[in-house]
Design an enzyme around this catalytic site. Structure first.
Site, PDB file in Angstrom:
ATOM      1  N   ILE A  10       0.839  -1.210   0.000  1.00  0.00           N
ATOM      2  CA  ILE A  10       0.000   0.000   0.000  1.00  0.00           C
ATOM      3  C   ILE A  10       0.867   1.250   0.000  1.00  0.00           C
ATOM      4  O   ILE A  10       0.527   2.253  -0.627  1.00  0.00           O
ATOM      5  CB  ILE A  10      -0.994   0.003   1.186  1.00  0.00           C
ATOM      6  N   GLU A  55      -7.292  -2.303   5.301  1.00  0.00           N
ATOM      7  CA  GLU A  55      -7.374  -2.953   6.608  1.00  0.00           C
ATOM      8  C   GLU A  55      -6.210  -3.903   6.801  1.00  0.00           C
ATOM      9  O   GLU A  55      -5.591  -4.352   5.848  1.00  0.00           O
ATOM     10  CB  GLU A  55      -8.703  -3.703   6.764  1.00  0.00           C
ATOM     11  N   GLY A  99      -5.559  -7.048   0.325  1.00  0.00           N
ATOM     12  CA  GLY A  99      -6.102  -6.123   1.319  1.00  0.00           C
ATOM     13  C   GLY A  99      -5.267  -4.864   1.380  1.00  0.00           C
ATOM     14  O   GLY A  99      -4.658  -4.451   0.387  1.00  0.00           O
ATOM     15  N   GLU A 100      -5.263  -4.229   2.552  1.00  0.00           N
ATOM     16  CA  GLU A 100      -4.488  -3.000   2.809  1.00  0.00           C
ATOM     17  C   GLU A 100      -5.020  -1.782   2.050  1.00  0.00           C
ATOM     18  O   GLU A 100      -4.505  -0.686   2.224  1.00  0.00           O
ATOM     19  CB  GLU A 100      -2.997  -3.184   2.449  1.00  0.00           C
ATOM     20  N   GLY A 101      -6.009  -1.966   1.164  1.00  0.00           N
ATOM     21  CA  GLY A 101      -6.440  -0.873   0.292  1.00  0.00           C
ATOM     22  C   GLY A 101      -5.704  -0.863  -1.026  1.00  0.00           C
ATOM     23  O   GLY A 101      -5.811   0.100  -1.803  1.00  0.00           O
TER      24      GLY A 101
END
EC number: 2.4.2.21
Length: 349
Positions: A92, A169, A310-312
């Site tokens: 990210i 997240e 994930g992580e955006g």
């Protein structure tokens, strides 16, 4: 908290489409970019929308259910990955730097104390949730606190100048919460909702399913969205619900990432369906349940790259495409501007 979320002003749809159709191109030839341009123009209530200070807020928290064996990774990985975010070494961070996105890291409930000088925003509700195998993950008061803190953080980003926001997240065990939310709130068979998460093999996947099935069978509470989130949610998921609701209230463009973020949106949409009007679905995650999540939300994602990190990261990778939609609308010449004959003029001739 009550959120006053009004639908965007769609009265401009026709004017935006007219502006797009008279650009120097065949009608419809920019495909999804044209749809995005109309959507963003309506959200911002203007024929000349602009994206200001794109921001992705990454919420991290620990889950008690992780201690019951739903993940092959230990709970400590949550805080270790947050440390990686702080040091700029995660995916990210890379994509945020590449695309000019401000990345904010929020401790929603990690089982660790970060140094005050670390740059992590401290919104900690508790040191992780309890295991929902036999009890509620959080109390009603903790749920309300998480909703409010998420909303307040989003409001802060808006006051600092951002009008487009995404969410990421980090939390070992959070795909388990996402799977149960999809199962309970959308009525999808639990087996279709449970995926490999951080990398289970077939045997591990079976074990994860059996644990989650037992947790669902043990639940005796009411099936309201608030109760389901309180019992099965994570502090990061609930904070994202609050942040999404606030973003929609503030008429911000919301970039929706993958499975976990979509599970938060699913919950938010059950509380107020108007939140969906502000959402751009950035990608289709390779996590098993995401296709069902997208179908239930009637969503068409921009990208399908086989990602499930994930992580955006899906939102960060898709942002330049969203930016392209706004840029062509504002900067591309019309037939009249460029002195180019369009099909109507050719037909008349």
């Amino acid at each position: 908290m009550n959120f006053n979320i009004n639908k965007p002003n769609n009265e401009l749809t026709e004017q935006l489409q007219h502006k797009i159709d008279f650009k120097t191109k065949p009608i419809g030839s920019l495909g999804i970019l044209e749809q995005l341009a109309v959507k963003i123009g309506c959200i911002q209530n203007t024929l000349t929308p602009e994206l200001k200070q794109p921001t992705i807020m990454v919420f991290a928290a620990d889950h008690g259910i992780a201690l019951d064996g739903v993940s092959p990774y230990p709970q400590e990985v949550t805080w270790q990955m947050v440390a990686n975010f702080i040091n700029g070494g995660a995916a990210i961070n890379v994509f945020g730097r590449q695309n000019g996105i401000d990345i904010r890291i929020i401790d929603a409930g990690v089982n660790f104390d970060f140094d005050k000088s670390s740059g992590v925003i401290n919104a900690k509700v508790d040191y992780g949730t309890k295991s929902y195998l036999n009890e509620s993950a959080m109390t009603a008061k903790q749920f309300e606190t998480a909703i409010k803190r998420g909303a307040d953080l989003c409001d802060k980003m808006h006051r600092e100048g951002s009008n487009i926001i995404g969410f990421g997240e980090m939390g070992i065990g959070n795909t388990s919460s996402g799977a149960i939310l999809l199962h309970v709130l959308a009525g999808v068979d639990l087996k279709e909702c449970v995926g490999r998460g951080t990398g289970w093999d077939d045997e591990g996947l079976k074990k994860k399913y059996e644990i989650l099935k037992k947790a669902v069978d043990n639940y005796k509470g009411h099936n309201t969205v608030e109760n389901i989130l309180t019992h099965f949610g994570g502090f990061e998921i609930v904070m994202i619900v609050g942040a999404m609701m606030k973003a929609a209230e503030l008429k911000m463009v919301i970039m929706v990432d993958g499975f976990i973020i979509s599970s938060a949106l699913l919950a938010a949409s059950k509380m107020n369906a108007n939140v969906l009007e502000y959402c751009i679905f950035t990608h289709k995650s390779n996590e098993t349940g995401h296709k069902h999540m997208l179908k239930h939300l009637n969503a068409e994602p921009i990208l399908d790259l086989g990602m499930r990190l994930g992580e955006g990261t899906g939102a960060a990778v898709a942002y330049p495409i969203i930016e392209s939609a706004v840029n062509f609308l504002n900067q591309m010449a019309s037939f009249e501007d460029a002195g180019v004959s369009n099909s109507d003029q050719i037909t008349e001739a």
